[in-house]
Scaffold this active site. Sequence first.
Site, PDB file in Angstrom:
ATOM      1  N   ASP A 214     -82.482 -59.485   3.486  1.00 39.24           N
ATOM      2  CA  ASP A 214     -82.276 -59.719   4.919  1.00 39.24           C
ATOM      3  C   ASP A 214     -83.646 -59.785   5.601  1.00 39.24           C
ATOM      4  OD1 ASP A 214     -80.189 -59.605   7.254  1.00 39.24           O
ATOM      5  OD2 ASP A 214     -81.815 -58.258   7.843  1.00 39.24           O
ATOM      6  N   ASN A 222     -85.587 -66.565  16.754  1.00 39.18           N
ATOM      7  CA  ASN A 222     -84.640 -67.444  17.457  1.00 39.18           C
ATOM      8  C   ASN A 222     -84.740 -67.279  18.966  1.00 39.18           C
ATOM      9  OD1 ASN A 222     -83.430 -68.889  15.383  1.00 39.18           O
ATOM     10  ND2 ASN A 222     -81.913 -67.298  14.971  1.00 39.18           N
ATOM     11  N   HIS A 227     -83.584 -72.004  18.205  1.00 45.36           N
ATOM     12  CA  HIS A 227     -82.902 -72.082  16.915  1.00 45.36           C
ATOM     13  C   HIS A 227     -83.462 -73.181  16.014  1.00 45.36           C
ATOM     14  CE1 HIS A 227     -79.735 -69.090  17.570  1.00 45.36           C
ATOM     15  NE2 HIS A 227     -79.777 -69.450  18.832  1.00 45.36           N
ATOM     16  N   ASP A 231     -84.469 -72.449  12.277  1.00 49.60           N
ATOM     17  CA  ASP A 231     -83.996 -73.167  11.092  1.00 49.60           C
ATOM     18  C   ASP A 231     -85.160 -73.548  10.182  1.00 49.60           C
ATOM     19  OD1 ASP A 231     -81.423 -72.944  11.954  1.00 49.60           O
ATOM     20  OD2 ASP A 231     -81.235 -75.023  12.654  1.00 49.60           O
ATOM     21  N   ASP A 257     -79.540 -64.952   8.334  1.00 48.16           N
ATOM     22  CA  ASP A 257     -80.814 -64.710   7.648  1.00 48.16           C
ATOM     23  C   ASP A 257     -80.610 -63.809   6.434  1.00 48.16           C
ATOM     24  OD1 ASP A 257     -80.163 -62.458   9.068  1.00 48.16           O
ATOM     25  OD2 ASP A 257     -82.206 -61.999   9.683  1.00 48.16           O
ATOM     26  N   ARG A 277     -92.647 -59.606  -5.710  1.00 50.57           N
ATOM     27  CA  ARG A 277     -93.154 -60.981  -5.593  1.00 50.57           C
ATOM     28  C   ARG A 277     -92.493 -61.704  -4.426  1.00 50.57           C
ATOM     29  NH1 ARG A 277     -92.239 -61.063 -11.155  1.00 50.57           N
ATOM     30  NH2 ARG A 277     -90.590 -62.640 -10.932  1.00 50.57           N
TER      31      ARG A 277
END
Length: 330
Positions: A214, A222, A227, A231, A257, A277
Site C-alpha cells: 500500500d 491526488n 487524479h 494515475d 493504491d 528491493r
Amino acid sequence: MTKATSLCPIPENEAQRLQAVRSYQVLDTPPEVDFDTLTRMATQIFNAPAAEIGLMDSERLWFKSQIGMGLPQLDRQIAFCAHAIMCPDALLIVEDLLEDPRFRDNPLVVNPPYLRFYAGAPLIDPHGFVLGTLAVVDIKPRTFSVAQRNMLRDLSTLVITALESRRRAALLSELALTDPLTGLANRIQFERTLTSEIAHARRTDEPFSVFFLDLDGFKDVNDTYGHAVGDEVLQEIARRMAQQIRAEDLLARLGGDEFGLFMREGQGAPANALASRLAEAIAAPLTLPSGETLQMGISIGISAYTDDIDSVATLINRADQAMYEVKRGR
C-alpha cells in the site's frame, strides 16, 4: 520432423507474415473442437483420407488440426503448403504430384505415405497475410471440380473465422484479468493464481509468499496534483515494481493504491530481500510532468503459505494485517 532435401519459396513479406501468424498465439496449442470439426468436414466432403489446418512458421508447417497425417508438423522445406502460400489469391491444386517437377522428388511422394494429390487453400487474415493453408491430400491422383474448389475456399474462410473468434475470446479474457491503468494483473487474476498455487503447495509442499503493498500518502498526491497525475504516479510505481520481480512471480493491482504480489518458492530471507528491493525502487525520486519531484513510500506486509491456510481470503488477510502493522509502527 521430416528433414528437407531442397529449399522452398519464401514470400517477400515473410517477416510481416510471420508476425501475423504469431499474433494469433495459436502455435503449439492443444487441439480445439472448432478446428477439428473443419478438418473432419474436409475429409468427408472431399472423400479424402487426410486433411490439415496448417500454420506456416519460420521453419515448419505446424498442424493446428489434422486427420490422417499422423504428424504434428512438417519441415517447411518439404511442405506442399510452402508453395500454396506464395499465391494468396489462388488455390494450389496438384492433381498428380509425381507429374509436377516441384514435388515428384518430395519425400512425402517417393516415400510413405506416397502422396499423389494435393489441394490447398491459403488462410488469409483480414490484413491480407497468408497464415497457412487448409489442405486435403490423397494417395492417388485426382481431379477437382469447380464446385469442390469453391467448397475448399469456403472452408478456408471458416478456418479464418474460427481463428479470429479464438483471438477475440483470448483478448476479452486478457482484458477481464488485467488492470487497465497499469497493465498489471487485476484482483480476479491474482486470486485465481493464489487458488491454484494453494492447491499446488498442498500437493508438493513448495513454499510461496504473498505480499500486500500500500502506497504511503498517495491520497495527498491526488488531492494536491489531481487524479491525472495520480494515475501517472501509479503507472510509474507499477513499472518500477515489475522490474524487481521474476517472470514466475505475479504482481497485481488490487485497487486504488493497493498492490498484491505472489512470490513463488520464496519465504523468509528471500521474501524480505524482495520487499527491500521494492521499497528502495519506489523510494527513488519521481519527476512529475510539471518538473516537481515526489518521493513515495510503501508499506509491505508478507504472508508465507502454511498448511493451516485454508483459503485465498485467509492468505490475503494475513498479508493485509501484516501491512497494517507496518503502517502502525511508523
